[in-house]
Design a protein around this motif. Sequence first.
Motif, PDB file in Angstrom:
ATOM      1  N   HIS A  29      46.167  35.858 -22.774  1.00 32.98           N
ATOM      2  CA  HIS A  29      46.791  35.109 -21.669  1.00 32.98           C
ATOM      3  C   HIS A  29      45.694  34.324 -20.956  1.00 32.98           C
ATOM      4  N   SER A  30      46.096  33.463 -20.031  1.00 30.41           N
ATOM      5  CA  SER A  30      45.095  32.657 -19.318  1.00 30.41           C
ATOM      6  C   SER A  30      45.097  32.940 -17.814  1.00 30.41           C
ATOM      7  N   ARG A  31      45.502  34.140 -17.430  1.00 29.25           N
ATOM      8  CA  ARG A  31      45.531  34.526 -16.012  1.00 29.25           C
ATOM      9  C   ARG A  31      44.194  35.168 -15.632  1.00 29.25           C
ATOM     10  N   SER A  51      43.669  25.942  -6.436  1.00 27.47           N
ATOM     11  CA  SER A  51      43.700  25.472  -5.044  1.00 27.47           C
ATOM     12  C   SER A  51      43.517  23.969  -4.907  1.00 27.47           C
ATOM     13  N   ASN A  52      43.067  23.309  -5.951  1.00 29.38           N
ATOM     14  CA  ASN A  52      42.722  21.879  -5.844  1.00 29.38           C
ATOM     15  C   ASN A  52      43.388  21.035  -6.926  1.00 29.38           C
ATOM     16  N   LEU A  53      44.639  21.308  -7.202  1.00 26.16           N
ATOM     17  CA  LEU A  53      45.326  20.593  -8.282  1.00 26.16           C
ATOM     18  C   LEU A  53      45.327  19.083  -8.080  1.00 26.16           C
ATOM     19  N   THR A  54      45.416  18.635  -6.831  1.00 20.42           N
ATOM     20  CA  THR A  54      45.461  17.193  -6.605  1.00 20.42           C
ATOM     21  C   THR A  54      44.122  16.526  -6.893  1.00 20.42           C
ATOM     22  N   SER A  55      43.054  17.305  -7.064  1.00 25.00           N
ATOM     23  CA  SER A  55      41.745  16.748  -7.407  1.00 25.00           C
ATOM     24  C   SER A  55      41.568  16.557  -8.910  1.00 25.00           C
ATOM     25  N   LEU A  56      42.476  17.136  -9.690  1.00 23.38           N
ATOM     26  CA  LEU A  56      42.342  17.084 -11.140  1.00 23.38           C
ATOM     27  C   LEU A  56      42.932  15.803 -11.704  1.00 23.38           C
ATOM     28  N   SER A  57      42.445  15.417 -12.853  1.00 30.41           N
ATOM     29  CA  SER A  57      43.013  14.255 -13.553  1.00 30.41           C
ATOM     30  C   SER A  57      44.277  14.694 -14.288  1.00 30.41           C
ATOM     31  N   LEU A  58      45.073  13.721 -14.668  1.00 32.66           N
ATOM     32  CA  LEU A  58      46.275  13.991 -15.456  1.00 32.66           C
ATOM     33  C   LEU A  58      45.912  14.772 -16.722  1.00 32.66           C
ATOM     34  N   GLN A  60      43.351  16.735 -17.298  1.00 34.74           N
ATOM     35  CA  GLN A  60      42.957  18.103 -16.989  1.00 34.74           C
ATOM     36  C   GLN A  60      44.174  18.975 -16.692  1.00 34.74           C
ATOM     37  N   ILE A  61      45.108  18.463 -15.913  1.00 34.19           N
ATOM     38  CA  ILE A  61      46.317  19.226 -15.586  1.00 34.19           C
ATOM     39  C   ILE A  61      47.109  19.513 -16.854  1.00 34.19           C
ATOM     40  N   GLU A  62      47.243  18.517 -17.704  1.00 34.29           N
ATOM     41  CA  GLU A  62      47.990  18.726 -18.943  1.00 34.29           C
ATOM     42  C   GLU A  62      47.299  19.753 -19.842  1.00 34.29           C
ATOM     43  N   LYS A  63      45.959  19.736 -19.880  1.00 35.04           N
ATOM     44  CA  LYS A  63      45.222  20.705 -20.705  1.00 35.04           C
ATOM     45  C   LYS A  63      45.455  22.135 -20.234  1.00 35.04           C
ATOM     46  N   ILE A  64      45.324  22.360 -18.929  1.00 36.35           N
ATOM     47  CA  ILE A  64      45.489  23.733 -18.449  1.00 36.35           C
ATOM     48  C   ILE A  64      46.937  24.191 -18.571  1.00 36.35           C
ATOM     49  N   HIS A  65      47.858  23.260 -18.387  1.00 30.42           N
ATOM     50  CA  HIS A  65      49.275  23.609 -18.541  1.00 30.42           C
ATOM     51  C   HIS A  65      49.585  23.945 -20.006  1.00 30.42           C
ATOM     52  N   ALA A  66      49.006  23.193 -20.919  1.00 34.69           N
ATOM     53  CA  ALA A  66      49.286  23.383 -22.347  1.00 34.69           C
ATOM     54  C   ALA A  66      48.863  24.769 -22.844  1.00 34.69           C
ATOM     55  N   ILE A  67      47.855  25.365 -22.217  1.00 38.92           N
ATOM     56  CA  ILE A  67      47.424  26.694 -22.670  1.00 38.92           C
ATOM     57  C   ILE A  67      48.044  27.815 -21.844  1.00 38.92           C
ATOM     58  N   GLY A  68      48.969  27.453 -20.961  1.00 41.01           N
ATOM     59  CA  GLY A  68      49.684  28.475 -20.197  1.00 41.01           C
ATOM     60  C   GLY A  68      48.965  28.947 -18.952  1.00 41.01           C
ATOM     61  N   PHE A  69      48.021  28.147 -18.458  1.00 48.89           N
ATOM     62  CA  PHE A  69      47.336  28.502 -17.218  1.00 48.89           C
ATOM     63  C   PHE A  69      48.367  28.528 -16.097  1.00 48.89           C
ATOM     64  N   ALA A  70      48.395  29.616 -15.357  1.00 48.27           N
ATOM     65  CA  ALA A  70      49.405  29.791 -14.309  1.00 48.27           C
ATOM     66  C   ALA A  70      49.184  28.791 -13.185  1.00 48.27           C
ATOM     67  N   PRO A  72      50.485  27.205  -9.560  1.00 46.92           N
ATOM     68  CA  PRO A  72      51.363  27.515  -8.440  1.00 46.92           C
ATOM     69  C   PRO A  72      52.561  26.567  -8.458  1.00 46.92           C
ATOM     70  N   SER A  73      53.557  26.823  -7.637  1.00 50.46           N
ATOM     71  CA  SER A  73      54.775  26.006  -7.678  1.00 50.46           C
ATOM     72  C   SER A  73      54.451  24.529  -7.497  1.00 50.46           C
ATOM     73  N   PHE A  74      53.457  24.206  -6.670  1.00 49.04           N
ATOM     74  CA  PHE A  74      53.095  22.802  -6.504  1.00 49.04           C
ATOM     75  C   PHE A  74      52.573  22.224  -7.815  1.00 49.04           C
ATOM     76  N   GLY A  75      51.912  23.040  -8.603  1.00 48.76           N
ATOM     77  CA  GLY A  75      51.407  22.581  -9.900  1.00 48.76           C
ATOM     78  C   GLY A  75      52.533  22.175 -10.826  1.00 48.76           C
ATOM     79  N   ARG A  76      53.613  22.947 -10.809  1.00 48.45           N
ATOM     80  CA  ARG A  76      54.771  22.579 -11.637  1.00 48.45           C
ATOM     81  C   ARG A  76      55.404  21.294 -11.108  1.00 48.45           C
ATOM     82  N   TRP A  77      55.448  21.126  -9.786  1.00 50.13           N
ATOM     83  CA  TRP A  77      55.951  19.884  -9.199  1.00 50.13           C
ATOM     84  C   TRP A  77      55.056  18.727  -9.631  1.00 50.13           C
TER      85      TRP A  77
END
Length: 133
Positions: A29-31, A51-58, A60-70, A72-77
């Motif tokens: 898992h990636s938790r 804590s800093n999702l808005t600082s990440l590039s598209l 980077q966000i897609e990479k961490i999401h693709a591997i199942g990195f948890a 927060p609800s704002f991240g899914r938004w």
Amino acid sequence: MTASTNRNSSAEWNPRFAELLAFKKAQGHSRVPLVWHENPRLARWAQWVRSNLTSLSLGQIEKIHAIGFALPSFGRWLLRFLELARFKSKHGHLRVPYNQKENQSLANWVTKQRRILRHGKLSPECKRLLDQL
């Protein structure tokens, strides 16, 4: 250079992401725990990412999401927001059609965001991001 900028730089991001991939392979898992004595640097980086999702590039966000990195609800938004941004980039507008199967989920999300905004319940951060589109 600030800690935020440093953690988001490729020199910091790429090695930590590689460590995250290794963690996932070993743990299944990636938790990453908030406190992890085996690799405190990865634990701090994972917490910073959450804590800093808005600082990440598209990317980077897609990479961490693709591997199942948890995320927060704002991240899914934020993932949906980025999908909408890609739609606008491709089509030049934000009128997501319902009648195309590949857009139905995004169209529903856009409708929901408009309803939340009308009722005054959209967070200032979400509104700021949407206004930038």
